[in-house]
Design an enzyme around this catalytic site. Structure first.
Site, mmCIF file in Angstrom:
data_model
loop_
_atom_site.group_PDB
_atom_site.id
_atom_site.type_symbol
_atom_site.label_atom_id
_atom_site.label_comp_id
_atom_site.label_asym_id
_atom_site.label_seq_id
_atom_site.Cartn_x
_atom_site.Cartn_y
_atom_site.Cartn_z
ATOM 1 N N ARG A 90 -9.746 0.933 8.687
ATOM 2 C CA ARG A 90 -9.314 -0.427 9.005
ATOM 3 C C ARG A 90 -10.367 -1.188 9.792
ATOM 4 O O ARG A 90 -10.159 -2.342 10.134
ATOM 5 C CB ARG A 90 -8.058 -0.348 9.855
ATOM 6 C CG ARG A 90 -6.794 -0.681 9.117
ATOM 7 C CD ARG A 90 -5.671 -0.325 10.054
ATOM 8 N NE ARG A 90 -4.535 -1.134 9.894
ATOM 9 C CZ ARG A 90 -3.423 -0.740 9.267
ATOM 10 N NH1 ARG A 90 -3.369 0.425 8.691
ATOM 11 N NH2 ARG A 90 -2.389 -1.536 9.223
ATOM 12 N N ARG A 130 -0.546 -9.188 13.085
ATOM 13 C CA ARG A 130 -1.138 -8.136 12.237
ATOM 14 C C ARG A 130 -2.020 -8.757 11.152
ATOM 15 O O ARG A 130 -3.079 -8.218 10.814
ATOM 16 C CB ARG A 130 -0.024 -7.292 11.602
ATOM 17 C CG ARG A 130 0.607 -6.328 12.597
ATOM 18 C CD ARG A 130 2.015 -5.910 12.188
ATOM 19 N NE ARG A 130 2.093 -5.150 10.976
ATOM 20 C CZ ARG A 130 3.233 -4.982 10.280
ATOM 21 N NH1 ARG A 130 4.361 -5.526 10.699
ATOM 22 N NH2 ARG A 130 3.217 -4.275 9.166
ATOM 23 N N ARG A 138 12.122 -5.814 4.980
ATOM 24 C CA ARG A 138 11.979 -4.364 4.754
ATOM 25 C C ARG A 138 12.887 -3.536 5.668
ATOM 26 O O ARG A 138 13.051 -3.836 6.836
ATOM 27 C CB ARG A 138 10.519 -3.963 5.011
ATOM 28 C CG ARG A 138 10.318 -2.462 5.101
ATOM 29 C CD ARG A 138 8.889 -2.038 5.056
ATOM 30 N NE ARG A 138 8.092 -2.482 6.184
ATOM 31 C CZ ARG A 138 6.791 -2.257 6.296
ATOM 32 N NH1 ARG A 138 6.143 -1.627 5.334
ATOM 33 N NH2 ARG A 138 6.128 -2.681 7.344
ATOM 34 N N ARG A 168 11.343 -1.755 11.084
ATOM 35 C CA ARG A 168 10.231 -1.348 11.945
ATOM 36 C C ARG A 168 10.094 -2.310 13.119
ATOM 37 O O ARG A 168 10.314 -3.508 12.975
ATOM 38 C CB ARG A 168 8.934 -1.329 11.115
ATOM 39 C CG ARG A 168 8.584 0.059 10.645
ATOM 40 C CD ARG A 168 7.476 0.099 9.668
ATOM 41 N NE ARG A 168 6.260 -0.594 10.056
ATOM 42 C CZ ARG A 168 5.134 -0.571 9.352
ATOM 43 N NH1 ARG A 168 5.096 0.124 8.229
ATOM 44 N NH2 ARG A 168 4.070 -1.218 9.758
ATOM 45 N N LYS A 198 0.837 -1.214 0.000
ATOM 46 C CA LYS A 198 0.000 0.000 0.000
ATOM 47 C C LYS A 198 0.871 1.264 0.000
ATOM 48 O O LYS A 198 0.664 2.175 -0.789
ATOM 49 C CB LYS A 198 -0.928 0.023 1.239
ATOM 50 C CG LYS A 198 -1.836 -1.202 1.372
ATOM 51 C CD LYS A 198 -2.744 -1.106 2.578
ATOM 52 C CE LYS A 198 -2.041 -1.154 3.913
ATOM 53 N NZ LYS A 198 -1.323 -2.422 4.211
HETATM 54 P P1 AP5 Z 1 4.838 -1.578 1.827
HETATM 55 O O1 AP5 Z 1 4.555 -0.770 0.610
HETATM 56 O O2 AP5 Z 1 5.458 -0.895 2.989
HETATM 57 O O3 AP5 Z 1 3.532 -2.372 2.287
HETATM 58 P P2 AP5 Z 1 2.296 -1.875 3.132
HETATM 59 O O4 AP5 Z 1 1.098 -2.561 2.600
HETATM 60 O O5 AP5 Z 1 2.266 -0.383 3.186
HETATM 61 O O6 AP5 Z 1 2.713 -2.520 4.520
HETATM 62 P P3 AP5 Z 1 2.671 -1.944 5.990
HETATM 63 O O7 AP5 Z 1 3.446 -2.927 6.832
HETATM 64 O O8 AP5 Z 1 3.158 -0.526 6.042
HETATM 65 O O9 AP5 Z 1 1.180 -2.027 6.274
HETATM 66 P P4 AP5 Z 1 0.470 -2.081 7.630
HETATM 67 O O10 AP5 Z 1 -0.912 -1.886 7.181
HETATM 68 O O11 AP5 Z 1 0.761 -3.260 8.458
HETATM 69 O O12 AP5 Z 1 1.197 -0.889 8.431
HETATM 70 P P5 AP5 Z 1 0.737 0.588 8.812
HETATM 71 O O13 AP5 Z 1 1.935 1.411 8.818
HETATM 72 O O14 AP5 Z 1 -0.431 1.040 8.019
HETATM 73 O O15 AP5 Z 1 5.767 -2.794 1.369
HETATM 74 C C1 AP5 Z 1 6.306 -3.706 2.308
HETATM 75 C C2 AP5 Z 1 7.696 -4.193 1.840
HETATM 76 O O16 AP5 Z 1 7.536 -4.947 0.641
HETATM 77 C C3 AP5 Z 1 8.698 -3.075 1.504
HETATM 78 O O17 AP5 Z 1 9.990 -3.481 1.871
HETATM 79 C C4 AP5 Z 1 8.593 -2.934 -0.017
HETATM 80 O O18 AP5 Z 1 9.808 -2.466 -0.581
HETATM 81 C C5 AP5 Z 1 8.288 -4.378 -0.420
HETATM 82 N N1 AP5 Z 1 7.432 -4.462 -1.602
HETATM 83 C C6 AP5 Z 1 6.363 -3.691 -1.907
HETATM 84 N N2 AP5 Z 1 5.812 -4.097 -3.069
HETATM 85 C C7 AP5 Z 1 6.551 -5.169 -3.479
HETATM 86 C C8 AP5 Z 1 6.491 -6.027 -4.605
HETATM 87 N N3 AP5 Z 1 5.547 -5.875 -5.549
HETATM 88 N N4 AP5 Z 1 7.399 -7.030 -4.705
HETATM 89 C C9 AP5 Z 1 8.352 -7.200 -3.755
HETATM 90 N N5 AP5 Z 1 8.479 -6.398 -2.668
HETATM 91 C C10 AP5 Z 1 7.587 -5.402 -2.550
HETATM 92 O O19 AP5 Z 1 0.196 0.351 10.312
HETATM 93 C C11 AP5 Z 1 1.088 0.017 11.358
HETATM 94 C C12 AP5 Z 1 0.320 -0.015 12.665
HETATM 95 O O20 AP5 Z 1 -0.248 1.279 12.947
HETATM 96 C C13 AP5 Z 1 -0.894 -0.969 12.723
HETATM 97 O O21 AP5 Z 1 -0.514 -2.296 13.053
HETATM 98 C C14 AP5 Z 1 -1.748 -0.308 13.809
HETATM 99 O O22 AP5 Z 1 -1.259 -0.594 15.100
HETATM 100 C C15 AP5 Z 1 -1.531 1.174 13.532
HETATM 101 N N6 AP5 Z 1 -2.540 1.734 12.618
HETATM 102 C C16 AP5 Z 1 -2.307 2.277 11.393
HETATM 103 N N7 AP5 Z 1 -3.446 2.669 10.822
HETATM 104 C C17 AP5 Z 1 -4.441 2.368 11.695
HETATM 105 C C18 AP5 Z 1 -5.852 2.520 11.664
HETATM 106 N N8 AP5 Z 1 -6.471 3.058 10.586
HETATM 107 N N9 AP5 Z 1 -6.557 2.092 12.732
HETATM 108 C C19 AP5 Z 1 -5.964 1.564 13.821
HETATM 109 N N10 AP5 Z 1 -4.616 1.380 13.909
HETATM 110 C C20 AP5 Z 1 -3.870 1.791 12.850
#
Ligand code: AP5
Length: 213
Positions: free
Chosen positions: A88, A171, A127, A160, A13
């Site tokens: 979410r 997660r 990552r 992270r 994402k």
């Molecule tokens: P990346 O693009 O970072 O993936 P992502 O889907 O953004 O993954 P996240 O881990 O950031 O998502 P998340 O939803 O768990 O975390 P968030 O920060 O929102 O890609 C991942 C890796 O893969 C990278 O190394 C990239 O280079 C690689 N990659 C990408 N595409 C690729 C491909 N095609 N092929 C190969 N490699 C590839 O949330 C974190 C925490 O915050 C949550 O657990 C929660 O506690 C809190 N939080 C955030 N939002 C909310 C909410 N709305 N409500 C409640 N809690 C929340």
């Protein structure tokens, strides 16, 4: 363009949102990034959120809903925005719909990024992110030229706190329970599009662009 990127942790994402932001010139709003910055700055919000994030749980709805309501009312969101990691839960989605109705605007497209659990674990355990400019690397698919150092700004690359196997599995579980019901929610509204999020970053980007233009 008013877009939601939906998908499990590691679906890509954040990666796709950054590319879409450049192409369509609208801000990327990542609740994860906002919360991580608050933790780094040791603000009241960060203190509140840290334990939830470190254990792979969701931060309480009222906290993130307040953040988003404030953010999408800012001037740079007038021409659109990309929501990355929000909503979410069904409560967050309902609250977002209420706020958008009050603002006389609506979401155009919800892109659901589908990827399997094995790929998620491999993407997230490999990552690393630049502590200064936020650029992301992956030990196999996008390795930095010098290990631990950002190619762009020379900053330090860090893993992270929640990117360890145990927390990633938690997660994924939380995603299945609380977030995946949003697919049905947006399907009923008629704006859900599903993209296969396997393959190269560029391949996925062109699939997503086809869906949102
Ligand atoms: P990346 O693009 O970072 O993936 P992502 O889907 O953004 O993954 P996240 O881990 O950031 O998502 P998340 O939803 O768990 O975390 P968030 O920060 O929102 O890609 C991942 C890796 O893969 C990278 O190394 C990239 O280079 C690689 N990659 C990408 N595409 C690729 C491909 N095609 N092929 C190969 N490699 C590839 O949330 C974190 C925490 O915050 C949550 O657990 C929660 O506690 C809190 N939080 C955030 N939002 C909310 C909410 N709305 N409500 C409640 N809690 C929340």
């Amino acid at each position: 363009m008013r877009l939601i990127l939906l998908g499990p942790p590691g679906a890509g994402k954040g990666t796709q949102a950054k590319m879409l932001k450049e192409k369509f010139r609208v801000p990327q709003i990542s609740t994860g990034d906002i919360l991580r910055q608050a933790v780094k700055d040791d603000t009241e919000l960060g203190v509140q959120a840290k334990a939830f994030m470190d254990s792979g749980q969701l931060v309480p709805d009222d906290v993130v809903i307040g953040l988003i309501e404030e953010r999408i009312k800012q001037a740079d969101c007038e021409t659109g925005f990309i929501l990355d990691g929000f909503p979410r839960t069904i409560i967050q989605a309902e609250k977002l719909a209420e706020t958008l109705t009050e603002m006389n605007i609506a979401i155009d497209t919800v892109v659901d990024m589908e990827v399997n659990a094995e790929e998620v674990v491999s993407r997230l355990t490999g990552r690393s992110t630049c502590s200064d400019c936020g650029v992301m690397f992956h030990e196999e698919s996008r390795p930095p030229k010098v290990p631990g150092v950002c190619d762009g700004c020379g900053g330090h690359l860090a893993q992270r706190q929640d990117d360890n196997r145990e927390t990633i599995l938690k997660r994924l579980e939380v995603y299945q329970e609380s977030t995946s019901p949003l697919k049905e929610f947006y399907k009923k509204q008629g704006n859900l599009k599903t993209v296969a999020a396997g393959g190269s970053v560029e391949e996925i980007f062109s699939r997503v662009c086809e869906m949102v233009r």
